[in-house]
Motif scaffolding. Structure first.
Motif, PDB file in Angstrom:
ATOM      1  N   TYR A 173       0.947  -1.191   0.163  1.00 36.31           N
ATOM      2  CA  TYR A 173      -0.145  -0.019   0.207  1.00 36.31           C
ATOM      3  C   TYR A 173       0.803   0.521  -0.178  1.00 36.31           C
ATOM      4  O   TYR A 173       0.454   2.223  -0.993  1.00 36.31           O
ATOM      5  N   LEU A 174       2.002   1.460   0.661  1.00 37.16           N
ATOM      6  CA  LEU A 174       2.629   2.526   0.969  1.00 37.16           C
ATOM      7  C   LEU A 174       3.613   2.815  -0.386  1.00 37.16           C
ATOM      8  O   LEU A 174       3.038   4.130  -0.629  1.00 37.16           O
ATOM      9  N   ARG A 175       3.158   1.411  -1.463  1.00 38.12           N
ATOM     10  CA  ARG A 175       4.221   2.208  -2.615  1.00 38.12           C
ATOM     11  C   ARG A 175       3.681   2.390  -3.671  1.00 38.12           C
ATOM     12  O   ARG A 175       3.534   3.227  -5.001  1.00 38.12           O
ATOM     13  N   GLU A 176       2.081   1.815  -3.744  1.00 37.76           N
ATOM     14  CA  GLU A 176       1.558   1.235  -4.854  1.00 37.76           C
ATOM     15  C   GLU A 176       0.142   2.367  -5.059  1.00 37.76           C
ATOM     16  O   GLU A 176      -0.265   2.763  -6.212  1.00 37.76           O
ATOM     17  N   VAL A 177      -0.350   2.865  -3.547  1.00 38.33           N
ATOM     18  CA  VAL A 177      -1.788   3.526  -3.444  1.00 38.33           C
ATOM     19  C   VAL A 177      -1.666   4.641  -3.593  1.00 38.33           C
ATOM     20  O   VAL A 177      -1.017   6.051  -2.831  1.00 38.33           O
ATOM     21  N   ARG A 178      -2.094   5.339  -5.234  1.00 34.74           N
ATOM     22  CA  ARG A 178      -1.442   6.935  -5.396  1.00 34.74           C
ATOM     23  C   ARG A 178      -2.637   7.762  -4.716  1.00 34.74           C
ATOM     24  O   ARG A 178      -2.451   8.697  -4.457  1.00 34.74           O
ATOM     25  N   ALA A 179      -3.975   7.387  -4.193  1.00 36.45           N
ATOM     26  CA  ALA A 179      -5.001   7.824  -3.424  1.00 36.45           C
ATOM     27  C   ALA A 179      -4.461   8.303  -2.050  1.00 36.45           C
ATOM     28  O   ALA A 179      -4.854   9.256  -1.193  1.00 36.45           O
ATOM     29  N   PHE A 180      -3.680   8.072  -1.537  1.00 37.92           N
ATOM     30  CA  PHE A 180      -3.242   7.836   0.020  1.00 37.92           C
ATOM     31  C   PHE A 180      -1.781   8.496  -0.802  1.00 37.92           C
ATOM     32  O   PHE A 180      -1.184   8.630  -0.900  1.00 37.92           O
ATOM     33  N   SER A 181      -1.841   9.912   0.484  1.00 36.60           N
ATOM     34  CA  SER A 181      -0.660  10.866   0.759  1.00 36.60           C
ATOM     35  C   SER A 181      -0.178  10.639   1.675  1.00 36.60           C
ATOM     36  O   SER A 181       1.320  10.435   1.848  1.00 36.60           O
ATOM     37  N   ALA A 182      -0.093   9.584   2.576  1.00 37.96           N
ATOM     38  CA  ALA A 182       0.348   9.281   3.308  1.00 37.96           C
ATOM     39  C   ALA A 182      -0.146   7.837   4.422  1.00 37.96           C
ATOM     40  O   ALA A 182      -1.091   7.868   4.409  1.00 37.96           O
ATOM     41  N   TYR A 183       0.535   7.079   4.754  1.00 32.54           N
ATOM     42  CA  TYR A 183       0.448   5.058   4.910  1.00 32.54           C
ATOM     43  C   TYR A 183       1.819   5.101   6.014  1.00 32.54           C
ATOM     44  O   TYR A 183       2.345   5.411   6.223  1.00 32.54           O
ATOM     45  N   ALA A 184       0.435   4.450   7.175  1.00 29.95           N
ATOM     46  CA  ALA A 184       1.399   4.091   7.984  1.00 29.95           C
ATOM     47  C   ALA A 184       0.586   2.741   8.426  1.00 29.95           C
ATOM     48  O   ALA A 184      -0.016   2.342   8.831  1.00 29.95           O
ATOM     49  N   ALA A 185       1.884   2.276   9.776  1.00 22.39           N
ATOM     50  CA  ALA A 185       1.294   0.726   9.783  1.00 22.39           C
ATOM     51  C   ALA A 185       1.343   0.962  11.811  1.00 22.39           C
ATOM     52  O   ALA A 185       2.989   1.553  11.889  1.00 22.39           O
ATOM     53  N   LEU A 186       1.124  -0.067  12.630  1.00 24.10           N
ATOM     54  CA  LEU A 186       1.183   0.618  14.029  1.00 24.10           C
ATOM     55  C   LEU A 186       0.345  -0.720  14.599  1.00 24.10           C
ATOM     56  O   LEU A 186       0.033  -1.997  13.940  1.00 24.10           O
ATOM     57  N   GLU A 187       0.883  -0.696  15.586  1.00 25.40           N
ATOM     58  CA  GLU A 187       0.719  -1.800  16.415  1.00 25.40           C
ATOM     59  C   GLU A 187       1.310  -1.455  17.488  1.00 25.40           C
ATOM     60  O   GLU A 187       2.197  -1.322  17.994  1.00 25.40           O
ATOM     61  N   THR A 188      -0.286  -2.001  18.771  1.00 24.30           N
ATOM     62  CA  THR A 188       0.476  -1.735  19.951  1.00 24.30           C
ATOM     63  C   THR A 188       1.041  -3.199  20.663  1.00 24.30           C
ATOM     64  O   THR A 188       0.543  -4.117  20.604  1.00 24.30           O
ATOM     65  N   GLN A 189       1.651  -2.730  21.732  1.00 21.37           N
ATOM     66  CA  GLN A 189       2.779  -3.424  22.060  1.00 21.37           C
ATOM     67  C   GLN A 189       3.477  -3.313  23.703  1.00 21.37           C
ATOM     68  O   GLN A 189       2.983  -2.586  24.160  1.00 21.37           O
ATOM     69  N   GLY A 190       2.995  -4.443  24.497  1.00 19.08           N
ATOM     70  CA  GLY A 190       3.338  -4.350  25.613  1.00 19.08           C
ATOM     71  C   GLY A 190       5.071  -4.323  25.998  1.00 19.08           C
ATOM     72  O   GLY A 190       5.728  -5.200  25.567  1.00 19.08           O
ATOM     73  N   ARG A 191       5.545  -3.171  26.389  1.00 24.55           N
ATOM     74  CA  ARG A 191       7.488  -3.192  26.262  1.00 24.55           C
ATOM     75  C   ARG A 191       7.259  -3.183  28.219  1.00 24.55           C
ATOM     76  O   ARG A 191       7.153  -2.243  29.179  1.00 24.55           O
ATOM     77  N   THR A 192       8.147  -3.588  29.196  1.00 22.50           N
ATOM     78  CA  THR A 192       9.160  -3.148  30.130  1.00 22.50           C
ATOM     79  C   THR A 192      10.435  -2.117  29.931  1.00 22.50           C
ATOM     80  O   THR A 192      11.235  -2.705  29.563  1.00 22.50           O
ATOM     81  N   LEU A 193      10.215  -0.970  30.770  1.00 23.99           N
ATOM     82  CA  LEU A 193      10.737   0.042  30.952  1.00 23.99           C
ATOM     83  C   LEU A 193      11.792  -0.195  32.392  1.00 23.99           C
ATOM     84  O   LEU A 193      11.342  -0.307  33.020  1.00 23.99           O
TER      85      LEU A 193
END
Length: 900
Positions: A173-193
């Motif tokens: 989608y990031l490379r091929e879709v011209r209808a999008f001015s921006a595209y983002a992949a999102l994933e919520t994770q749990g991390r230990t600080l």
């Protein structure tokens, strides 16, 4: 010197006289307030012109002043006339309002009941509208939020109604879709600080995102830089942005934190920036961001993250959908291992949905149903107030007739009625807003955790405007009712009969009966809806989830990369489990990567059974996956239907064994599943089925049983062990268990944090929260409607008794028994009730269909609910009719006749 000066003064005086003479044509207000000062100014101008330019200059200046004064005459007359009319109208309005307030003060019972009844209806509507407005109507709080969309996949042929993105599809989608001015992949994770030495680690909610996040949501870092595309490349150094709250609370708002390294899950991560305050996703908060790697070698890959995009300028939603749909046909071109046959068998498709719609779609039907419910409550309340207004209009009918006979215009009558209605409506709205503020807080406390956009809910200007609209509508309706009763053709009758039960009383009774019919019909619809939701909730509670939640507490622990060595995870979990089991009161301990009904999502994947005779082009079959330890099945009371229980030796040896659910065994393996072998893919080793367990509700109680595979925390077929698990403990209360577990973890490894603690009973209740919340709201609305309906019946029958006091006295004097009088009055109440219930039943059958999507194993025309609802309202109406009927049977004939 004096002579020339006197000439200039004489010229100025002559102009002043002419100016004052012409000024008499102006209205009185202008003459008193302005004319003399204007004349002095004009005279001074003439005197100065005479001194400078002689007689000609004085004459020209004088003519200009007089012409200007003459031209102002029409404007000044219009101004004073309009001001006078406005002042008179304003004065009349204030007088009417004062008269209305005095009149209502003389009848505090009528006024207080009307205000409180209307206030209850408005409070319910304002509170629910505040939720509807905040959740459904307000735009998302991002720049041009209507341009943000969610991109998702659907494969119903694989029993996967919704699928997110993989690294491969996101890059496509990031490379091929011209209808999008921006595209983002999102994933919520749990991390230990990791904390400082000697301090406990902290569990964070971390958003892993590609660089397009900042363009999609219009976010700029408060400090440092945003992610760049290179941060998501495989092998790039890990980088993070801190959330503003984390930066403030944990790092003291130190700007020097940018450039430092922090440790997340044991990995060193460079902080490259700080997010601005309030940065969040539309449906959830997070503490920090890390760059999400997107590996082109993953191919079609694992579907693990969301895809969001911003539409390009000039591109509409339909155009974007068309381009994304067309791109699905090229998937085999980008991923050669994915054939057209597989996509067709899976019934694969993609969707592009506005971000707000994606967030609120699951609550939209419920909220609109609740909005319709409280609208019914308001109508019932308004009908009750209308009944009161009709009674008051009947009592004032003679007064109104006299005023009409003396020449009062209908406009003046309406203005008086409107003033009184406005006072009632404003007071009712004030009470309603006060009650709404309290109600809204209660709603937020009772609302399910899954209610999105809580931060947008409140008494906003739009909500106050909605309340004002309700007040205006109520005032207009309540003012029209007495006006309709004061028809000119009733004047003679009212003056002649003195309101002793003539035509006007019968007309009022018919109007009041009609209002009660409406009340009862609406009340029956609400009570029926409440009954259906209650039956659905009961059916949901009766569902066997496949486990026993009572007395079990879930506590999450997370390991970092220091435990990647084979056997390390198993050794830690076994030691932790042994120590927890030794605590007082502990009856059982087990661990699992996913807890049933927890709502954190589940891992799923395809599998095959050894010896399967399936066509090559058959779609893969999918099962949920779970990593467990010995003790898990026993602690949750999950039935072992065949085979043996898991053993620690299996985990320590990374044995090639699995346990499958009854649905998977029956549907895909057949009889004698124990000893058969399954695997995930051609590259995975075969795993022996060591046992069959009962079906467990993993996602929702109302879902059909789904096939599932249980593995131990470390197995040969999956290299990465389960680094995050829920420790399930049966016995002690959470308040006792959690401190004890913290102490155990400090001894084992201070860097392992405890994060989420919940009882399994709470988890099950949360899964039913939507149904229980809707049932509760409908139940409260039903109780209100029942009460108001009973008051309406009681009011009508009481009015009938009052109007027929003389008739009842005559009947009693002629020998009528008290029981006959009671029966006659109750019969009149039942007539109205039966009509109302008949109308209500028809309406209930039609309207309750909108609840269909919210019900579980209950028909919208359930005869038990509809029959029980009708009987309940019939009994309530009987009780409401009996009280005035008993009073009627006690009428003293002598007193009744004397009162006439």
């Amino acid at each position: 010197m004096d002579a020339p000066s006197s000439i200039h003064d004489r010229r100025a005086d002559r102009l002043r006289s002419a100016y004052l003479l012409l000024g008499r044509a102006h209205p009185r207000g202008f003459r008193i307030g302005v004319l003399r000062a204007a004349a002095d100014d004009a005279a001074e101008a003439v005197r100065l012109a005479s001194m400078r330019r002689g007689r000609g200059g004085a004459w020209a200046a004088g003519m200009r002043s007089l012409i200007d004064l003459a031209l102002r005459i029409p404007a000044e007359r219009r101004r004073e006339h309009g001001s006078s009319r406005r002042g008179e109208s304003m004065g009349n309005a204030v007088t009417r309002v004062r008269r209305a307030i005095r009149g209502l003060a003389r009848r505090p019972g009528y006024a207080s009941v009307a205000v409180l009844t209307l206030g209850l209806g408005i409070a319910a509507n304002v509170a629910i509208f505040a939720v509807v407005n905040g959740v459904l109507l307000k735009p998302l709080e991002y720049p041009d939020s209507d341009r943000i969309v969610e991109v998702a996949h659907h494969a119903p042929g694989l029993d996967l109604p919704a699928l997110p993105q993989s690294a491969g599809t996101s890059l496509m989608y990031l490379r091929e879709v011209r209808a999008f001015s921006a595209y983002a992949a999102l994933e919520t994770q749990g991390r230990t600080l990791a904390g400082d030495p000697g301090t406990e680690a902290r569990r964070l909610t971390v958003l892993a995102a590609s660089s397009g996040f900042f363009s999609v949501f219009g976010v700029r870092p408060a400090l440092g830089r945003a992610f760049v595309p290179a941060d998501s490349e495989v092998g790039a150094p890990p980088v993070a942005l801190l959330g503003h709250e984390l930066w403030t609370n944990s790092y003291g708002s130190d700007p020097e934190v940018v450039g430092r390294a922090i440790r997340l899950d044991g990995e060193s991560v460079e902080v490259v920036g700080v997010l601005p305050p309030g940065t969040r996703l539309p449906d959830r908060d997070f503490d920090a961001m890390i760059a999400l790697p997107l590996d082109p070698e993953d191919g079609f890959g694992s579907f693990s993250h969301e895809g969001v995009a911003r539409l390009a300028p000039g591109v509409d939603l339909e155009s974007a959908r068309a381009e994304v749909t067309a791109l699905q046909e090229r998937i085999p071109e980008f991923f050669p291992d994915v054939g057209v046959e597989l996509l067709d068998a899976a019934r694969w498709r993609a969707s592009v949905t506005p971000a707000k719609e994606a967030v609120v779609a699951h609550v939209r039907p419920t909220l609109w149903i609740l909005m319709g419910t409280v609208a019914f409550v308001l109508l019932i309340a308004a009908a009750n107030v209308a009944n009161l207004v009709l009674v008051r209009a009947e009592a004032r009918h003679r007064e109104t007739a006299v005023r009409t006979a003396l020449g009062a215009a209908r406009g003046d009558l309406f203005a008086g009625f409107l003033a009184e209605s406005a006072v009632l409506s404003v007071a009712g709205t004030g009470v309603g807003l006060a009650l709404a503020a309290v109600t809204l807080r209660a709603l937020m406390a009772l609302a399910p955790d899954g209610l999105p956009r809580r931060e947008a809910i409140g008494l906003s200007p739009a909500v106050f405007l909605f309340a004002a609209a309700l007040a205006v509508a109520a005032a207009g309706v309540f003012a029209l009712l007495p006006l309709m009763r004061s028809r000119v053709r009733d004047v003679a009758g009212a003056l002649r009969e003195g309101l002793r039960g003539g035509t006007s009383s019968r007309a009022t009774l018919r109007a009041r009966n009609a209002l009660v019919v409406v009340q009862l019909a609406l009340a029956l619809v609400l009570v029926a809806g409440s009954g259906l939701m209650l039956r659905s909730f009961q059916a949901l509670r009766a569902v066997d989830p496949g486990f026993e939640p009572e007395g079990v507490t879930s506590v999450r622990v997370s390991l970092d990369q220091g435990y990647v060595e084979p056997g390390a995870v198993t050794r830690f979990y076994r030691e932790l489990q042994d120590r927890v089991r030794s605590l007082p009161g502990v009856q059982g301990v087990g661990m699992a990567s996913e807890v049933p009904l927890e709502g954190r999502g589940r891992t799923a994947g395809s599998f095959e059974v050894e010896g399967w005779d399936r066509p090559d082009d058959a779609p893969p079959v999918v099962a949920w996956r779970q990593r467990v330890t010995p003790g898990y099945l026993e602690t949750l009371g999950i039935a072992l239907e065949d085979g043996r229980l898991p053993l620690w030796a299996d985990a320590e040896d990374r044995a090639e064994v699995v346990w499958v659910t009854r649905t998977l065994a029956d549907r895909y393996i057949g009889p004698d599943p124990v000893g058969r072998r399954i695997r995930d893919s051609d590259e995975s080793p075969w795993m022996v089925v060591a046992g069959v367990v009962g079906d467990v509700a993993m996602d929702d109680l109302d879902d059909e049983p789904a096939p599932g595979v249980l593995r131990l925390v470390e197995t040969a077929d999956i290299g990465q062990p389960a680094m995050q698990v829920a420790v399930l403990v049966k016995g002690p209360e959470p308040a006792v268990l959690v401190p004890a577990m913290r102490s155990i973890l400090r001894d084992l490894d201070p860097g392992v944090p405890l994060s989420i603690t919940e009882s399994m009973v709470e988890i099950v209740a949360r899964d039913m929260a939507d149904t229980s919340f809707t049932a509760l709201m409908l139940g409260i609305a039903s109780l209100l409607s029942l009460t108001l309906g009973a008051v309406g019946i009681y009011g009508v029958i009481s009015y009938v008794v009052a109007q027929r006091t003389r008739e009842l006295g005559v009947r009693m004097a002629l020998g009528a028994a008290a029981g006959d009088v009671r029966a006659m009055v109750v019969r009149q109440g039942l007539t109205v009730t039966v009509v109302g219930l008949g109308v209500g039943l028809v309406a209930a059958v039609a309207i309750t269909r909108v609840l269909g999507s919210l019900l579980y194993e209950v028909s919208t025309t359930d005869p038990l609910v509809l029959g029980g609802t009708t009987l309940l309202l019939l009994l309530v109406s009987l009780a409401a009719s009996f009280l005035p009927a008993r009073r009627a049977s006690r009428v003293d004939p002598v007193e009744a006749l004397r009162s006439e």
